[in-house]
Design a protein around this motif. Structure first.
Motif, PDB file in Angstrom:
ATOM      1  N   SER A 102       0.842  -1.207   0.000  1.00 42.72           N
ATOM      2  CA  SER A 102       0.000   0.000   0.000  1.00 42.72           C
ATOM      3  C   SER A 102       0.876   1.255   0.000  1.00 42.72           C
ATOM      4  N   SER A 146       1.225   7.013  -6.970  1.00 42.61           N
ATOM      5  CA  SER A 146       0.284   8.112  -7.251  1.00 42.61           C
ATOM      6  C   SER A 146       1.014   9.441  -7.254  1.00 42.61           C
ATOM      7  N   SER A 147       1.947   9.552  -6.320  1.00 47.89           N
ATOM      8  CA  SER A 147       2.709  10.789  -6.226  1.00 47.89           C
ATOM      9  C   SER A 147       3.620  10.978  -7.444  1.00 47.89           C
ATOM     10  N   ARG A 176       0.828   4.211  -3.006  1.00 51.17           N
ATOM     11  CA  ARG A 176       0.648   5.641  -2.740  1.00 51.17           C
ATOM     12  C   ARG A 176       1.804   6.439  -3.342  1.00 51.17           C
TER      13      ARG A 176
END
Ligand code: APR
Length: 397
Positions: free
Chosen positions: A365, A372-373, A369
């Protein structure tokens, strides 16, 4: 039987065919042997994204007419993630340089036609079964076997060019302690799919999905290539037509967009391995293209690197046979390895952007994330997108 030539070329892929055409144009004598029949070499669908430096190099020798007339100029790619989409106009960001989309098998056909027109020797269905390479001053010998008659003959040459891909004889003729390869085995697979389907996009699409990457690549107006991230060791047999189309639809989904389907003509799980030999010259044997290095398909670099190697080697060999100095030939390995590593770095970076571990185990996870950044930086920072553009479109020369 013995044949004598200056350069014996093993393999008629993009590396071998480009090398042969340039050497003949420069007045250097060479012979190509290829294990497969001609029909196979001109029909095997593989890469299609041709970098501008490749176009320029081929055009210099009159080898780019087909790709310039039938290729599709491509200068912008699209990213999708979390149901959103944005484009990176990489050509604008990279000073106007752009790709041509031109299927590799068509380029093969053009390069073979040019070889035929020049009257150059090219033996299909003739496999190199053994080679001996001494020092540069000693030359080498390639033992060749005809698939039709089973008869063998030797090609005596000053230089052997191993353009026979990763599974050929040239790389295997070099002891491992001389190759000293650096290898990265990736921890996911890619299912590669080819279909008779009109492209559902004008730009190449890279979709980042929590269940795995999906790509929509371009080939021609009636043929498209797709990629689906899958587990390592997955089999193409696990992927029915229905499963392929529904997974592509799900992972590529954005509002107001529809995937055009068609007849699937090829599906295979790619061996996702990056491999770099630490040198590419071994006395009178020179490795070129996939024989020396393999790279993941992320970024479409493999064919371009194979051709860049052969362009550099052709130039060094021309100098060697004309002027006799070995300096250019001796610089070949270091120069090409430096450039090839830059592409490896980009392809590796791209892989990190496209993939994340599935599920919740370990750092999955956190990594999702982070991705996404990364995507957000590509969307919102011109400096970041420009760096991507430079690497994606490839160096100017
Ligand atoms: N004798 C003669 N020919 C051989 C032998 C052999 N023993 N072994 C292999 N070959 C031939 C293969 O049949 C093939 O046609 O050598 C050729 C090698 O071609 P490629 O594998 O395409 O290698 P290369 O020219 O380096 O281009 C590689 O092209 O598709 C792209 O991205 C892909 O990185 C890859 C690049």
């Amino acid at each position: 039987m013995h044949i004598r030539t200056q350069v014996g070329i093993i393999g008629a892929g993009p590396a071998g065919l480009t090398l042969a055409n340039i050497l003949t144009a420069e007045g250097v004598d060479c012979i190509v042997v290829e294990t497969q029949p001609r029909a196979h070499v001109v029909s095997r669908a593989r890469a299609a994204l041709v970098e501008p430096r490749t176009v320029v190099a081929l055009d210099r020798y009159g080898l780019a007419d087909g790709l310039l007339s039938a290729g599709m100029p491509h200068g912008s790619c699209e990213f999708r993630g979390n149901g959103e989409r944005f484009s990176v106009p990489y050509s604008v960001l990279a000073g106007g340089r752009y790709h041509q989309v031109y299927p590799q098998q068509l380029l093969h056909a053009d390069l073979i036609a040019a070889r035929d027109a020049a009257g150059g020797a090219l033996y299909f269905q003739h496999a190199a079964v053994a080679l001996k390479a001494g020092d540069l001053s000693e030359g080498g010998t390639i033992t060749v076997e005809s698939a039709q008659s089973g008869s063998r003959f030797d090609i005596e040459c000053d230089v052997i060019a191993g353009c026979d891909g990763f599974h050929g004889v040239a790389r295997r003729a070099v002891p491992l302690e001389h190759l000293r390869p650096r290898v990265k085995q990736h921890d996911f697979g890619w299912l590669a799919v080819l279909a008779d389907a009109t492209p559902s996009t004008t730009d190449i699409v890279y979709a980042l999905h929590d269940d795995g990457y999906a790509g929509h690549m371009l080939r021609t107006s009636t043929v498209s290539r797709y990629y689906l991230q899958c587990p390592v060791g997955d089999s193409a047999d696990n992927w029915s037509d229905d499963r392929i189309w529904s997974e592509l639809e799900r992972r590529l989904a954005v509002p107001d967009w529809k995937l055009t389907t068609g007849r699937i003509t090829q599906r295979n799980v790619l061996d996702m391995r990056s491999y770099m030999s630490t040198r590419m010259d071994f006395g009178s044997l020179f490795l070129v293209g996939d024989a020396a290095h393999t790279i993941t398909p992320a970024g479409g670099k493999g064919m371009n690197l194979a051709i860049a190697d052969s362009v550099a080697l052709a130039s060094a060999l021309t100098h060697y046979f004309r002027a006799g100095g070995t300096d250019r030939l001796r610089a070949y390995s270091a120069e090409r390895i430096a450039d090839n590593w830059r592409s490896q770095e980009f392809s590796h970076w791209f892989m990190q952007l496209l993939h994340t571990p599935a599920g919740e185990a370990g750092d999955a996870s956190f990594m999702r994330r982070l991705r996404s950044s990364r995507l957000d930086m590509l969307r919102s920072s011109t400096a970041h997108a420009s760096a991507f553009a430079e690497s994606y479109v490839g160096p100017a020369r």
